[in-house]
Scaffold this motif. Structure first.
Motif, short mmCIF file in Angstrom:
data_model
loop_
_atom_site.label_atom_id
_atom_site.label_comp_id
_atom_site.label_asym_id
_atom_site.label_seq_id
_atom_site.Cartn_x
_atom_site.Cartn_y
_atom_site.Cartn_z
N LYS A 43 -8.32 9.07 -9.29
CA LYS A 43 -8.09 7.87 -8.47
C LYS A 43 -8.95 7.92 -7.21
CE LYS A 43 -3.69 8.91 -8.06
NZ LYS A 43 -3.64 10.20 -8.74
N THR A 44 -8.88 9.06 -6.51
CA THR A 44 -9.66 9.19 -5.28
C THR A 44 -11.16 9.11 -5.59
OG1 THR A 44 -7.96 10.52 -4.20
CG2 THR A 44 -10.20 10.74 -3.36
N THR A 45 -11.54 9.71 -6.70
CA THR A 45 -12.95 9.69 -7.07
C THR A 45 -13.43 8.25 -7.30
OG1 THR A 45 -12.64 11.82 -8.15
CG2 THR A 45 -14.65 10.61 -8.69
N PRO A 85 -8.86 6.45 4.15
CA PRO A 85 -9.07 7.59 3.26
C PRO A 85 -7.83 8.43 3.04
CG PRO A 85 -10.17 7.95 5.36
CD PRO A 85 -9.58 6.59 5.42
N GLU A 86 -7.88 9.19 1.96
CA GLU A 86 -6.83 10.16 1.63
C GLU A 86 -6.66 11.10 2.82
OE1 GLU A 86 -7.89 12.53 -1.80
OE2 GLU A 86 -5.82 12.57 -2.48
N GLY A 87 -5.41 11.32 3.24
CA GLY A 87 -5.19 12.22 4.37
C GLY A 87 -5.46 11.56 5.71
N PHE A 158 -7.11 1.59 -0.13
CA PHE A 158 -6.10 2.50 0.41
C PHE A 158 -5.94 3.68 -0.51
CE2 PHE A 158 -4.77 -1.50 2.26
CZ PHE A 158 -4.32 -1.14 3.51
N ASP A 159 -6.03 4.88 0.02
CA ASP A 159 -5.75 6.06 -0.80
C ASP A 159 -4.46 6.71 -0.32
OD1 ASP A 159 -5.91 8.06 -2.63
OD2 ASP A 159 -7.96 8.67 -2.13
N GLU A 160 -3.43 6.68 -1.15
CA GLU A 160 -2.14 7.32 -0.87
C GLU A 160 -1.53 6.79 0.42
OE1 GLU A 160 -1.09 9.08 -3.22
OE2 GLU A 160 -2.63 10.37 -4.06
N LEU A 161 -1.19 5.51 0.39
CA LEU A 161 -0.62 4.85 1.55
C LEU A 161 0.63 5.56 2.05
CD1 LEU A 161 -0.84 2.25 3.26
CD2 LEU A 161 0.80 1.23 1.69
MG LIG Z 1 -6.42 11.47 -4.62
#
Ligand SMILES: [Mg+2]
Ligand SMILES: Nc1ncnc2c1ncn2[C@@H]1O[C@H](COP(=O)(O)OP(=O)(O)OP(=O)(O)O)[C@@H](O)[C@H]1O
Lengths: 235, 287
Positions: A43-45, A85-87, A158-161
């Motif tokens: 997903k992140t990729t 971004p994630e994090g 959105f990554d991992e809201l």
């Molecule tokens: Mg991810």
């Protein structure tokens, strides 16, 4: 008709390791699309491929039908694709206001200002001179979203809201999404919480081991089918 | 006693110059994670540029300043964009090797052009005039150098915390990857950072050119001072470079007061002690 943002037969690699295999996803103007899938699915990729963070072939990512794959991230944000971004990744030594102002480096004109971000997230009002690193997780996520908005985007990824945040805080943050859509922003949402992802989105793709193995209108997707898709059974 | 106070005062004042040596090194390390081994030689190059414009071309000093500082800035930008940007990545070795190579090229280039003779600039009467305060005498030139150093450090602080460029520089220092996703052209920002670093080197180079004599091989000792000051003051702290510079200057002055042969040694000893007791530096961790 051409989609706002789409991938065509997208492959992505980390060195020799292939993380995405022939991925086709589409985001129409005004839509919110969810990407769901287990840890390490890609997903992140996929989001990284959209913003130029992972090198991909030019014609595999299209914005309004124009190939943008593999352009530099600084170029892509200037075309209107912003990321949370994630994090969260705030700039730890910058204040909240300074973090938000980094969004303006996209050079895009538009309606978003510091004051408007404060209207969306009143919790940030008395934090504006604090360092990013001094904030709670929820406040950091608000700054990360505000920073993306400050670039006056057409699309926000959105990554991992909700990752690591209490449900009430996630609700505060999620309020921003409908507001963004009222402002003409389309959304791609990666989310661990499948029910929340389906509730917030119009259309959803399920990714497993770098491939899309289930997709459909969010309201029509059955939770059992998604569970099966997560574990690799054909839906 | 008077002699002691005099040498301490001298130590504080030269500390300003040391801070200027260090500020550029610290800036470049902070933002690009590169220890520029050619830093000292670039300072010496600046001194020779000044020597060439003033002593060889016979231009007035103010004009030399207006020529040397922009040239140093341009050199920094071109060096970064044209060469150093291609060496930075996950591996720390390539930039070290390349800057070491630049150091050797500069030393030999300067030797070819200027020979190995000792050079010194002459700024005239100000070098011998001094301010008498009771028993203590401080050279006006040393006071001028210190004032310029403090003003430069203040300027750098202002740039970093009060301007858009400074915000972008700090963000890039924090997280270059995310800075790019925000639209920052990090290649360009790295070039600008090196340009700023070399303009500061240029200021130090001009001032130092009249402080003591120099040769094409003086670079490494300047680098050593800069490196020690950065570590003493705390990496990434702008005012820390001034604190570090003064600490080193005073340590050297005290050593030199006890025995002239101990001057540089005393500086190194203080450096080692602080490295052992406060590895983050005097002002490290604060900003
Ligand atoms: Mg991810
Ligand atoms: N920087 C990297 N270098 C090498 N491999 C990577 C890198 N980042 C991710 N991968 C690999 O690529 C695959 C997809 O990872 P990705 O981060 O896209 O998954 P994800 O769906 O976002 O998972 P999560 O839910 O854990 O965030 C995984 O097998 C992961 O190990």
């Amino acid at each position: 008709m051409t989609a706002l943002l789409e991938t065509r037969n997208l492959d992505a690699f980390y060195g020799d390791f292939q993380a995405l295999y022939g991925v086709d996803v589409k985001l129409e103007e005004g839509q919110c699309v969810a990407l769901i899938g287990p840890n390490g699915a890609g997903k992140t990729t996929l989001l990284r491929s959209l913003v130029g963070w992972v090198p991909v072939a030019r014609e595999t990512v299209l914005l309004n039908g124009q190939p943008i794959g593999g352009m530099g991230p600084d170029k892509i944000v200037s075309l209107g694709i912003a990321s949370v971004p994630e994090g969260r990744r705030l700039f730890p030594s910058l204040t909240v206001d300074e973090n938000l102002l980094m969004g303006t480096e996209s050079g895009r004109a538009g309606p978003w200002t510091l004051d408007k971000v404060m209207e969306v997230f009143p919790a940030l009002r008395d934090r504006r001179r604090h360092r990013g690193s001094d904030l709670s997780g929820g406040q950091q996520q608000m700054v990360a979203i505000g920073r993306a908005l400050m670039s006056n985007p057409k699309v926000v990824l959105f990554d991992e809201l909700s990752l690591g945040l209490a449900p009430t805080i996630v609700n505060d943050i999620a309020r921003a999404l409908p507001l963004m859509r009222d402002n003409g922003i389309s959304i791609v949402l990666v989310e661990q919480d499948v029910r929340r992802a389906l509730a917030m989105s119009d259309y959803a793709y399920c990714i497993l081991e770098g491939r899309i193995n289930l997709q459909g209108v969010s309201a029509d997707l059955a939770f059992e089918d998604i569970e099966k898709a997560f574990f690799g059974a054909e839906a | 006693m008077t002699e002691l106070i005099n040498s301490l005062a001298q130590g504080v004042l030269i500390g300003g110059l040391y801070a200027l040596f260090a500020a550029g090194l610290s800036l470049v390390f902070g933002i690009m994670r590169v220890v520029n081994l050619a830093h000292g030689d670039l300072i010496v190059t600046g001194s020779f540029m000044t020597f060439a414009t003033v002593s060889m071309l016979g231009l007035p000093l103010w004009l030399a300043v207006l020529i040397v500082l922009p040239m140093m800035g341009l050199l920094g930008y071109v060096l970064q964009r044209g060469l150093l940007n291609h060496t930075i990545g996950t591996d720390v070795l390539p930039p070290l090797l390349v800057t070491f190579g630049i150091s050797i090229i500069l030393q030999n280039g300067l030797l070819q052009i200027f020979t190995a003779d000792n050079r010194k600039l002459d700024f005239g009467a100000i070098e011998v005039m001094s301010l008498q305060m009771g028993p203590v005498a401080m050279g006006w030139y040393a006071i001028l150098v210190f004032a310029v150093a403090v003003a430069t450090i203040y300027g750098l602080q202002f740039l970093s915390y009060r301007t858009r460029l400074g915000r972008v520089l700090r963000a890039t220092t924090d997280d270059p990857e995310v800075a790019r996703v925000m639209g920052v052209r990090t290649d360009h920002v790295f070039g600008i950072a090196m340009a700023i670093a070399l303009v500061i080197c240029g200021i130090a180079a001009i001032l130092f050119a009249a402080w003591t004599s120099f040769t094409p091989l003086s670079g490494p000792s300047r680098l050593l001072i800069a490196f020690e000051v950065v570590v003493i003051g705390g990496i990434g702290s702008i005012w820390g470079t001034l604190a570090g510079g003064i600490t080193l200057g005073v340590a050297q002055a005290l050593g030199g007061y006890l025995d002239p042969a101990w001057q540089t040694l005393a500086g190194h000893i203080v450096f080692v002690i602080i490295l052992a007791l406060r590895p983050a530096g005097i002002l490290g961790g604060r900003r």
